[in-house]
Motif scaffolding. Sequence first.
Motif, PDB file in Angstrom:
ATOM      1  N   GLY A 199      -4.419   7.211  14.454  1.00 30.15           N
ATOM      2  CA  GLY A 199      -3.124   6.680  14.841  1.00 30.15           C
ATOM      3  C   GLY A 199      -2.894   5.215  14.505  1.00 30.15           C
ATOM      4  N   MET A 200      -3.828   4.589  13.804  1.00 36.90           N
ATOM      5  CA  MET A 200      -3.627   3.196  13.422  1.00 36.90           C
ATOM      6  C   MET A 200      -2.520   3.097  12.376  1.00 36.90           C
ATOM      7  N   THR A 201      -1.863   1.954  12.368  1.00 31.81           N
ATOM      8  CA  THR A 201      -0.896   1.687  11.309  1.00 31.81           C
ATOM      9  C   THR A 201      -1.660   1.467  10.007  1.00 31.81           C
ATOM     10  N   VAL A 202      -0.946   1.530   8.895  1.00 29.60           N
ATOM     11  CA  VAL A 202      -1.572   1.268   7.597  1.00 29.60           C
ATOM     12  C   VAL A 202      -2.196  -0.125   7.598  1.00 29.60           C
ATOM     13  N   ARG A 203      -1.467  -1.086   8.116  1.00 34.39           N
ATOM     14  CA  ARG A 203      -1.978  -2.471   8.161  1.00 34.39           C
ATOM     15  C   ARG A 203      -3.258  -2.566   8.976  1.00 34.39           C
ATOM     16  N   ASP A 204      -3.269  -1.977  10.150  1.00 33.29           N
ATOM     17  CA  ASP A 204      -4.457  -2.054  11.002  1.00 33.29           C
ATOM     18  C   ASP A 204      -5.629  -1.286  10.398  1.00 33.29           C
ATOM     19  N   ALA A 205      -5.357  -0.116   9.829  1.00 34.94           N
ATOM     20  CA  ALA A 205      -6.425   0.669   9.197  1.00 34.94           C
ATOM     21  C   ALA A 205      -7.011  -0.096   8.016  1.00 34.94           C
ATOM     22  N   PHE A 206      -6.153  -0.742   7.237  1.00 30.70           N
ATOM     23  CA  PHE A 206      -6.582  -1.543   6.099  1.00 30.70           C
ATOM     24  C   PHE A 206      -7.484  -2.691   6.569  1.00 30.70           C
ATOM     25  N   THR A 207      -7.010  -3.423   7.553  1.00 33.04           N
ATOM     26  CA  THR A 207      -7.753  -4.582   8.057  1.00 33.04           C
ATOM     27  C   THR A 207      -9.076  -4.172   8.667  1.00 33.04           C
TER      28      THR A 207
ATOM     29  N   ILE B 283       0.866  -1.172   0.000  1.00 33.62           N
ATOM     30  CA  ILE B 283       0.000   0.000   0.000  1.00 33.62           C
ATOM     31  C   ILE B 283       0.908   1.229   0.000  1.00 33.62           C
ATOM     32  N   ARG B 284       0.910   1.937  -1.112  1.00 36.49           N
ATOM     33  CA  ARG B 284       1.753   3.128  -1.229  1.00 36.49           C
ATOM     34  C   ARG B 284       0.944   4.416  -1.086  1.00 36.49           C
ATOM     35  N   THR B 285      -0.321   4.339  -1.458  1.00 34.00           N
ATOM     36  CA  THR B 285      -1.182   5.524  -1.399  1.00 34.00           C
ATOM     37  C   THR B 285      -2.545   5.137  -0.845  1.00 34.00           C
ATOM     38  N   THR B 286      -3.307   6.138  -0.524  1.00 34.90           N
ATOM     39  CA  THR B 286      -4.682   5.899  -0.079  1.00 34.90           C
ATOM     40  C   THR B 286      -5.476   5.195  -1.168  1.00 34.90           C
ATOM     41  N   GLU B 287      -5.254   5.587  -2.405  1.00 33.69           N
ATOM     42  CA  GLU B 287      -6.000   4.963  -3.505  1.00 33.69           C
ATOM     43  C   GLU B 287      -5.641   3.494  -3.666  1.00 33.69           C
ATOM     44  N   ASP B 288      -4.383   3.123  -3.393  1.00 29.32           N
ATOM     45  CA  ASP B 288      -4.006   1.709  -3.382  1.00 29.32           C
ATOM     46  C   ASP B 288      -4.834   0.958  -2.346  1.00 29.32           C
ATOM     47  N   ALA B 289      -4.923   1.546  -1.168  1.00 28.70           N
ATOM     48  CA  ALA B 289      -5.663   0.905  -0.077  1.00 28.70           C
ATOM     49  C   ALA B 289      -7.139   0.771  -0.428  1.00 28.70           C
ATOM     50  N   VAL B 290      -7.735   1.827  -0.937  1.00 21.26           N
ATOM     51  CA  VAL B 290      -9.161   1.808  -1.261  1.00 21.26           C
ATOM     52  C   VAL B 290      -9.456   0.719  -2.291  1.00 21.26           C
ATOM     53  N   ALA B 291      -8.654   0.659  -3.337  1.00 23.72           N
ATOM     54  CA  ALA B 291      -8.875  -0.342  -4.385  1.00 23.72           C
ATOM     55  C   ALA B 291      -8.713  -1.758  -3.849  1.00 23.72           C
TER      56      ALA B 291
ATOM     57  N   ARG C 252     -12.702   5.188   1.529  1.00 26.95           N
ATOM     58  CA  ARG C 252     -11.621   6.186   1.651  1.00 26.95           C
ATOM     59  C   ARG C 252     -11.730   6.947   2.971  1.00 26.95           C
ATOM     60  N   ARG C 253     -12.930   7.440   3.268  1.00 25.75           N
ATOM     61  CA  ARG C 253     -13.122   8.208   4.515  1.00 25.75           C
ATOM     62  C   ARG C 253     -12.827   7.344   5.745  1.00 25.75           C
ATOM     63  N   ALA C 254     -13.313   6.108   5.732  1.00 28.06           N
ATOM     64  CA  ALA C 254     -13.101   5.221   6.881  1.00 28.06           C
ATOM     65  C   ALA C 254     -11.618   4.900   7.068  1.00 28.06           C
ATOM     66  N   TYR C 255     -10.943   4.621   5.978  1.00 24.96           N
ATOM     67  CA  TYR C 255      -9.513   4.307   6.030  1.00 24.96           C
ATOM     68  C   TYR C 255      -8.715   5.510   6.551  1.00 24.96           C
TER      69      TYR C 255
ATOM     70  N   THR D 296     -10.846  -1.444   8.264  1.00 26.19           N
ATOM     71  CA  THR D 296     -11.763  -0.884   7.272  1.00 26.19           C
ATOM     72  C   THR D 296     -12.403  -2.006   6.464  1.00 26.19           C
ATOM     73  N   GLY D 297     -11.610  -2.976   6.046  1.00 23.04           N
ATOM     74  CA  GLY D 297     -12.145  -4.112   5.303  1.00 23.04           C
ATOM     75  C   GLY D 297     -13.147  -4.913   6.110  1.00 23.04           C
ATOM     76  N   GLN D 298     -12.835  -5.168   7.360  1.00 22.99           N
ATOM     77  CA  GLN D 298     -13.757  -5.903   8.226  1.00 22.99           C
ATOM     78  C   GLN D 298     -15.073  -5.158   8.390  1.00 22.99           C
ATOM     79  N   ALA D 299     -14.986  -3.870   8.620  1.00 31.62           N
ATOM     80  CA  ALA D 299     -16.202  -3.068   8.802  1.00 31.62           C
ATOM     81  C   ALA D 299     -17.029  -3.034   7.522  1.00 31.62           C
ATOM     82  N   LEU D 300     -16.359  -2.942   6.385  1.00 27.83           N
ATOM     83  CA  LEU D 300     -17.057  -2.920   5.098  1.00 27.83           C
ATOM     84  C   LEU D 300     -17.814  -4.219   4.869  1.00 27.83           C
ATOM     85  N   ILE D 301     -17.164  -5.334   5.100  1.00 25.18           N
ATOM     86  CA  ILE D 301     -17.808  -6.638   4.913  1.00 25.18           C
ATOM     87  C   ILE D 301     -18.985  -6.786   5.867  1.00 25.18           C
TER      88      ILE D 301
END
Length: 90
Positions: free
Chosen positions: A61-69, A6-14, A51-54, A71-76
Motif C-alpha cells: 500500500g505504499m505510494t510510488v514515492r515511498d516505495a521508491f525511497t 516513474i511510469r513503470t516498475t522498470e523505470d523505478a528499478v533502473a 524489483r521484488r522489494a519495490y 527500496t533505495g534506502q534498504a538497498l544502500i
Amino acid sequence: MTTIRIRTTEDAVARIAAMATKVIASGGHEGHDLEAVGTRMTSDEVLDTIRRAYLRRLGEGMTVRDAFTRTGQALIAHYCNAARIPTRDA
C-alpha cells in the motif's frame, strides 16, 4: 530538488539502481568506485531483488514515492553492511 518520473516498475528499478550506485560510490571507499558499484548494481540478481522489494512495498500500500525511497534506502544499507562500509560517521 530533482523530479523523477516513474511510469513503470522498470523505470523505478533502473533509477533506484542508478541512484544507489552514485550514493555508495560517492563515499570514496576503496573497491567501491562508480564502475565497481555499477557493475554490482546492474547484475540480474540485484535488479531482480530491487524489483521484488519495490513491488512488495507497492503491494503493502505504499505510494510510488515511498516505495521508491524505502527500496533505495534498504538497498544502500544492505550493500554497505555486506561490504562492511560504515553507514554513519564514527
